[in-house]
Write a protein that holds these residues in place. Sequence first.
Motif, mmCIF file in Angstrom:
data_model
loop_
_atom_site.group_PDB
_atom_site.id
_atom_site.type_symbol
_atom_site.label_atom_id
_atom_site.label_comp_id
_atom_site.label_asym_id
_atom_site.label_seq_id
_atom_site.Cartn_x
_atom_site.Cartn_y
_atom_site.Cartn_z
ATOM 1 N N GLU A 90 0.824 -1.211 0.000
ATOM 2 C CA GLU A 90 0.000 0.000 0.000
ATOM 3 C C GLU A 90 0.861 1.265 0.000
ATOM 4 O O GLU A 90 0.491 2.283 -0.586
ATOM 5 C CB GLU A 90 -0.926 -0.014 1.217
ATOM 6 C CG GLU A 90 -1.948 1.102 1.224
ATOM 7 C CD GLU A 90 -2.905 1.007 2.402
ATOM 8 O OE1 GLU A 90 -3.650 1.978 2.636
ATOM 9 O OE2 GLU A 90 -2.910 -0.025 3.089
ATOM 10 N N LEU A 91 2.014 1.192 0.662
ATOM 11 C CA LEU A 91 2.908 2.351 0.704
ATOM 12 C C LEU A 91 3.470 2.693 -0.673
ATOM 13 O O LEU A 91 3.942 3.815 -0.895
ATOM 14 C CB LEU A 91 4.066 2.089 1.677
ATOM 15 C CG LEU A 91 3.709 2.068 3.167
ATOM 16 C CD1 LEU A 91 4.929 1.678 3.993
ATOM 17 C CD2 LEU A 91 3.166 3.425 3.614
ATOM 18 N N ASP A 98 9.549 2.617 -10.199
ATOM 19 C CA ASP A 98 9.946 1.579 -11.145
ATOM 20 C C ASP A 98 8.735 0.742 -11.573
ATOM 21 O O ASP A 98 7.941 0.297 -10.736
ATOM 22 C CB ASP A 98 11.001 0.674 -10.492
ATOM 23 C CG ASP A 98 11.607 -0.292 -11.480
ATOM 24 O OD1 ASP A 98 12.574 0.074 -12.157
ATOM 25 O OD2 ASP A 98 11.085 -1.425 -11.579
ATOM 26 N N SER A 99 8.587 0.521 -12.877
ATOM 27 C CA SER A 99 7.429 -0.217 -13.394
ATOM 28 C C SER A 99 7.411 -1.668 -12.914
ATOM 29 O O SER A 99 6.347 -2.239 -12.665
ATOM 30 C CB SER A 99 7.413 -0.182 -14.925
ATOM 31 O OG SER A 99 8.579 -0.784 -15.462
ATOM 32 N N LYS A 158 10.680 8.205 -1.482
ATOM 33 C CA LYS A 158 9.913 8.145 -2.722
ATOM 34 C C LYS A 158 10.840 7.880 -3.904
ATOM 35 O O LYS A 158 12.059 8.007 -3.779
ATOM 36 C CB LYS A 158 9.171 9.466 -2.949
ATOM 37 C CG LYS A 158 8.018 9.720 -2.004
ATOM 38 C CD LYS A 158 7.276 11.000 -2.389
ATOM 39 C CE LYS A 158 6.079 11.241 -1.484
ATOM 40 N NZ LYS A 158 5.320 12.454 -1.885
ATOM 41 N N GLY A 159 10.226 7.528 -5.034
ATOM 42 C CA GLY A 159 10.997 7.341 -6.253
ATOM 43 C C GLY A 159 11.940 6.158 -6.171
ATOM 44 O O GLY A 159 11.622 5.113 -5.597
ATOM 45 N N LYS A 160 13.133 6.352 -6.732
ATOM 46 C CA LYS A 160 14.112 5.266 -6.770
ATOM 47 C C LYS A 160 14.523 4.811 -5.375
ATOM 48 O O LYS A 160 14.769 3.626 -5.138
ATOM 49 C CB LYS A 160 15.343 5.705 -7.562
ATOM 50 C CG LYS A 160 16.341 4.574 -7.800
ATOM 51 C CD LYS A 160 17.468 5.005 -8.727
ATOM 52 C CE LYS A 160 16.995 5.164 -10.149
ATOM 53 N NZ LYS A 160 18.124 5.371 -11.095
ATOM 54 N N ALA A 161 14.575 5.742 -4.430
ATOM 55 C CA ALA A 161 14.928 5.388 -3.047
ATOM 56 C C ALA A 161 13.874 4.449 -2.458
ATOM 57 O O ALA A 161 14.202 3.495 -1.741
ATOM 58 C CB ALA A 161 15.073 6.646 -2.196
ATOM 59 N N PHE A 162 12.614 4.718 -2.775
ATOM 60 C CA PHE A 162 11.554 3.822 -2.305
ATOM 61 C C PHE A 162 11.679 2.462 -2.972
ATOM 62 O O PHE A 162 11.569 1.426 -2.309
ATOM 63 C CB PHE A 162 10.166 4.406 -2.602
ATOM 64 C CG PHE A 162 9.047 3.466 -2.216
ATOM 65 C CD1 PHE A 162 8.515 3.494 -0.933
ATOM 66 C CD2 PHE A 162 8.538 2.526 -3.119
ATOM 67 C CE1 PHE A 162 7.492 2.614 -0.563
ATOM 68 C CE2 PHE A 162 7.530 1.651 -2.756
ATOM 69 C CZ PHE A 162 7.007 1.694 -1.476
#
Length: 218
Positions: A90-91, A98-99, A158-162
């Motif tokens: 959910e997060l 990333d797809s 968020k993003g790549k870090a996530f």
Amino acid sequence: MRTFTNRTARKLALAGAVTATGLLLAACGTADGMSGMDHGGTSASATTGAPASPPAGGTAAPAPGAFNDADVMFAQMMIPHHQQALEMAELADGRAEDSEVKKLVAAIERAQDPEIQKMKAWLMGWGRPESASHGSGGGHSMAGMMSEQDMKDLAAVKGKAFDRKFAELMIAHHNGAVDMAKEERKSGKNATAKALADDVVRTQSEEVAALRKILDRL
């Protein structure tokens, strides 16, 4: 007048005989149908004639056949394990970039919520509670479970870090589930529970391999 009365009486007698025969056949059919059902001697229908109600929002039936403590423990521990995986998935909403990560998130949500409903129904049918409370300091530890801090750290990026953090944590989480499922395959007795354990080992091992590939390129 006598002819009409006799004819009517004969018709009523014939109708009564047909009705009685139909009721007798229906009763026999019901008895035969019930004799073929296998509830393992633990469901409400086996003792009271009323079907056990599925958990809220679920339609799964109790697992038929014999079961043992290992089957119960597997369900009791895998339910919260799956629930945390869903919380992690959910997060990803609004955070994942990333797809391939998004595709795996969708697969986790698609598979694990129905499995939770199945295991809740099993425990209900077996007459066991959903949570394991066996006097070992708040329950049994479960391999791969994230700490509260892990979840906070995941929510903070968020993003790549996530994507990277999610992959790292989900690999550990899935490996824990695979270990629990392998224990069920070894020690469990119920065929339905062991079949789900087989699915967990197969699908989550494949997802671990996919997550490792994602990490390699991020």
